[in-house]
Design an enzyme around this catalytic site. Structure first.
Site, PDB file in Angstrom:
ATOM      1  CG  ASP A   1      47.038 -38.981 -54.234  1.00 35.74           C
ATOM      2  OD1 ASP A   1      47.604 -38.157 -53.513  1.00 35.74           O
ATOM      3  OD2 ASP A   1      46.943 -40.109 -54.140  1.00 35.74           O
TER       4      ASP A   1
ATOM      5  CD  GLU B   1      46.110 -32.740 -48.897  1.00 35.77           C
ATOM      6  OE1 GLU B   1      46.999 -33.411 -48.725  1.00 35.77           O
ATOM      7  OE2 GLU B   1      46.328 -31.648 -49.660  1.00 35.77           O
TER       8      GLU B   1
HETATM    9  O1  TRH Z   1      40.423 -40.956 -49.893  1.00 38.22           O
HETATM   10  P1  TRH Z   1      41.483 -40.282 -48.878  1.00 38.22           P
HETATM   11  O2  TRH Z   1      41.767 -41.264 -47.935  1.00 38.22           O
HETATM   12  O3  TRH Z   1      42.826 -39.876 -49.581  1.00 38.22           O
HETATM   13  C1  TRH Z   1      44.074 -39.770 -49.164  1.00 38.22           C
HETATM   14  C2  TRH Z   1      44.593 -38.442 -48.813  1.00 38.22           C
HETATM   15  O4  TRH Z   1      44.418 -37.596 -49.592  1.00 38.22           O
HETATM   16  C3  TRH Z   1      45.948 -38.467 -48.360  1.00 38.22           C
HETATM   17  O5  TRH Z   1      46.362 -37.277 -47.831  1.00 38.22           O
HETATM   18  C4  TRH Z   1      46.895 -39.195 -49.104  1.00 38.22           C
HETATM   19  O6  TRH Z   1      48.031 -39.486 -48.759  1.00 38.22           O
HETATM   20  C5  TRH Z   1      46.117 -40.692 -49.664  1.00 38.22           C
HETATM   21  O7  TRH Z   1      44.964 -40.421 -50.048  1.00 38.22           O
HETATM   22  C6  TRH Z   1      47.097 -41.233 -50.754  1.00 38.22           C
HETATM   23  O8  TRH Z   1      40.739 -39.204 -48.561  1.00 38.22           O
HETATM   24  P2  TRH Z   1      40.353 -37.597 -49.060  1.00 38.22           P
HETATM   25  O9  TRH Z   1      41.762 -36.743 -49.501  1.00 38.22           O
HETATM   26  O10 TRH Z   1      39.566 -37.117 -48.106  1.00 38.22           O
HETATM   27  O11 TRH Z   1      39.944 -37.801 -50.746  1.00 38.22           O
HETATM   28  C7  TRH Z   1      38.616 -38.479 -50.735  1.00 38.22           C
HETATM   29  C8  TRH Z   1      37.999 -37.895 -51.854  1.00 38.22           C
HETATM   30  O12 TRH Z   1      36.677 -38.713 -52.082  1.00 38.22           O
HETATM   31  C9  TRH Z   1      37.603 -36.447 -51.792  1.00 38.22           C
HETATM   32  O13 TRH Z   1      37.698 -35.737 -52.853  1.00 38.22           O
HETATM   33  C10 TRH Z   1      36.060 -36.321 -51.362  1.00 38.22           C
HETATM   34  C11 TRH Z   1      35.548 -37.655 -52.376  1.00 38.22           C
HETATM   35  N1  TRH Z   1      34.368 -38.462 -51.822  1.00 38.22           N
HETATM   36  C12 TRH Z   1      33.573 -38.455 -53.128  1.00 38.22           C
HETATM   37  O14 TRH Z   1      33.708 -38.059 -54.096  1.00 38.22           O
HETATM   38  N2  TRH Z   1      32.292 -39.160 -52.733  1.00 38.22           N
HETATM   39  C13 TRH Z   1      31.854 -39.973 -51.756  1.00 38.22           C
HETATM   40  O15 TRH Z   1      31.065 -40.597 -51.358  1.00 38.22           O
HETATM   41  C14 TRH Z   1      33.020 -39.604 -50.700  1.00 38.22           C
HETATM   42  C15 TRH Z   1      32.855 -40.488 -49.336  1.00 38.22           C
HETATM   43  C16 TRH Z   1      34.059 -39.020 -50.649  1.00 38.22           C
END
Ligand code: TRH
Length: 376
Positions: free
Chosen positions: A16, A272
């Site tokens: 989010d 996402e």
């Molecule tokens: O963290 P998520 O599992 O978020 C989820 C999804 O958005 C899902 O659709 C939603 O319903 C739920 O949360 C509540 O996965 P997502 O969307 O990939 O977000 C991860 C974020 O973290 C992304 O912006 C990339 C960031 N990230 C970093 O900044 N540094 C890191 O080392 C890693 C591994 C990720």
């Protein structure tokens, strides 16, 4: 230039805040809007953007006014465009202020990403609200008639320049404490807990081609430790099993995570935002979809596979689909992995082609801007 308020409630994880932060930066930086991003959990935000303060009520970052979303809502003049991300609930006093205002306000609910067919039919639909207000549903998506995907204007140029510059990649990986092994495939792993991990890692350990797996700290570490038969792994720790080297990385700033995806031959991503960023990396990906009640996520997974697989040969589509389904079912990953090397080259080329096809559509921030202009 207009004033935009984006509201983000951090449910769990980072998706989010990851999405809204990107959107806010782009609306401010590329479209010149005055953007306030209201976030109820700054601690999650600071993990993506370590230069931010976890305690400041208001701070200016990358042209965005980042505001802590307080429990007791202050009197705030509503912006011209109001985005509630992922159906979070706007403060009632803010809605009252919108209704009381003589100026019109565009109220949008930014929805989750899905490749399902019904999305285009619902994108942009209004829903009447109390006080004579209307709220519009704005759906990201992969096809015409949806709101598109988040993509900064210079993203692909930056990605390509980085991928063409092996010294820059090496310096970046070095900064993370990673030394790239010659001839090993480089894989990043970001996933939820997954009982299918052990099977896949065993297949990688037994694979004739060497693999180097980079794992930012997160929810998958427990399964990784269980397979390694090892205790608490910390960033920097490295282990070798057969032909597989595993290394734990720190959770990194969002822009660095992009660079990590650009360096790798295969990216296992989740949710996402990382899912979309892996597509912009132009490399094969493995998606761990966010699990929903009553298995609703399976429809989403199949819908995306149908779109993505449409440009693949039947053999490659089946191999990729089998691996993704096994990964999300948490079973059968070892067998499914074995089908991939034969179609690897095709998957690699397809990833770039898919990226280009998607980049030919308007990006989500531009689509929002257009929606606003049409509404005016
Ligand atoms: O963290 P998520 O599992 O978020 C989820 C999804 O958005 C899902 O659709 C939603 O319903 C739920 O949360 C509540 O996965 P997502 O969307 O990939 O977000 C991860 C974020 O973290 C992304 O912006 C990339 C960031 N990230 C970093 O900044 N540094 C890191 O080392 C890693 C591994 C990720």
């Amino acid at each position: 230039m207009a004033k935009w308020d984006i509201f983000c409630s951090v449910v769990d994880n980072y998706g989010d805040i990851g999405v809204t932060w990107r959107l806010a930066r782009q609306l401010a930086g590329e479209h010149g809007h005055a953007v306030r991003l209201w976030v109820d959990e700054l601690a999650a935000f600071v993990r993506l953007c370590p230069e931010a303060s976890a305690t400041a009520e208001r701070q200016q970052l990358s042209g965005v006014e980042l505001c802590r979303w307080p429990t007791i809502w202050p009197a705030v003049e509503p912006a011209e465009v109001v985005i509630e991300a992922f159906a979070c609930h706007l403060p009632p006093a803010y809605i009252e202020a919108m209704a009381a205002s003589t100026a019109r306000r565009l109220w949008l609910n930014l929805e989750y990403l899905s490749a399902e067919d019904w999305v285009a039919g619902c994108h942009g639909l209004p829903s009447p609200q109390a006080g004579g207000l209307r709220k519009f549903f704005f759906f990201p998506g992969f096809v015409d008639g949806t709101g598109g995907l988040l993509r900064e204007g210079d993203l692909l140029a930056r990605r390509r320049a980085f991928q063409a510059d092996s010294a820059a990649q090496q310096a970046f990986l070095q900064r993370l404490g990673v030394t790239r092994q010659a001839h090993a495939r480089l894989i990043s792993l970001f996933a939820y807990e997954n009982p299918g991990l052990a099977g896949w890692l065993q297949a990688l350990a037994d694979d004739p081609q060497a693999s180097q797996l980079l794992v930012p700290q997160g929810r998958i570490l427990g399964d990784l430790q269980a397979w390694l038969g090892d205790g608490d792994l910390a960033p920097g720790d490295r282990r070798q099993r057969g032909n597989l080297q595993v290394q734990v990385l720190p959770f990194m700033a969002q822009d660095d995570y992009d660079r990590l995806l650009w360096c790798c031959d295969l990216n296992a991503v989740r949710g996402e935002d990382s899912f979309v960023r892996a597509q912009w990396a132009g490399r094969p990906l493995l998606w761990h979809i966010y699990r929903q009640e009553e298995g609703a996520h399976w429809d989403k997974l199949e819908a995306f596979l149908a779109l993505y697989g449409a440009g693949l040969s039947p053999a490659a589509a089946e191999a990729l689909g089998g691996f993704w389904r096994g990964w999300n079912a948490g079973a059968g990953t070892a067998e499914a992995w074995l089908a991939l090397p034969q179609v690897w080259q095709e998957l690699h080329e397809h990833a770039e082609r898919w990226c280009m096809d998607q980049a030919a559509r308007p990006d989500l921030a531009t689509a929002l801007e257009q929606f606003y202009r049409n509404w005016l």
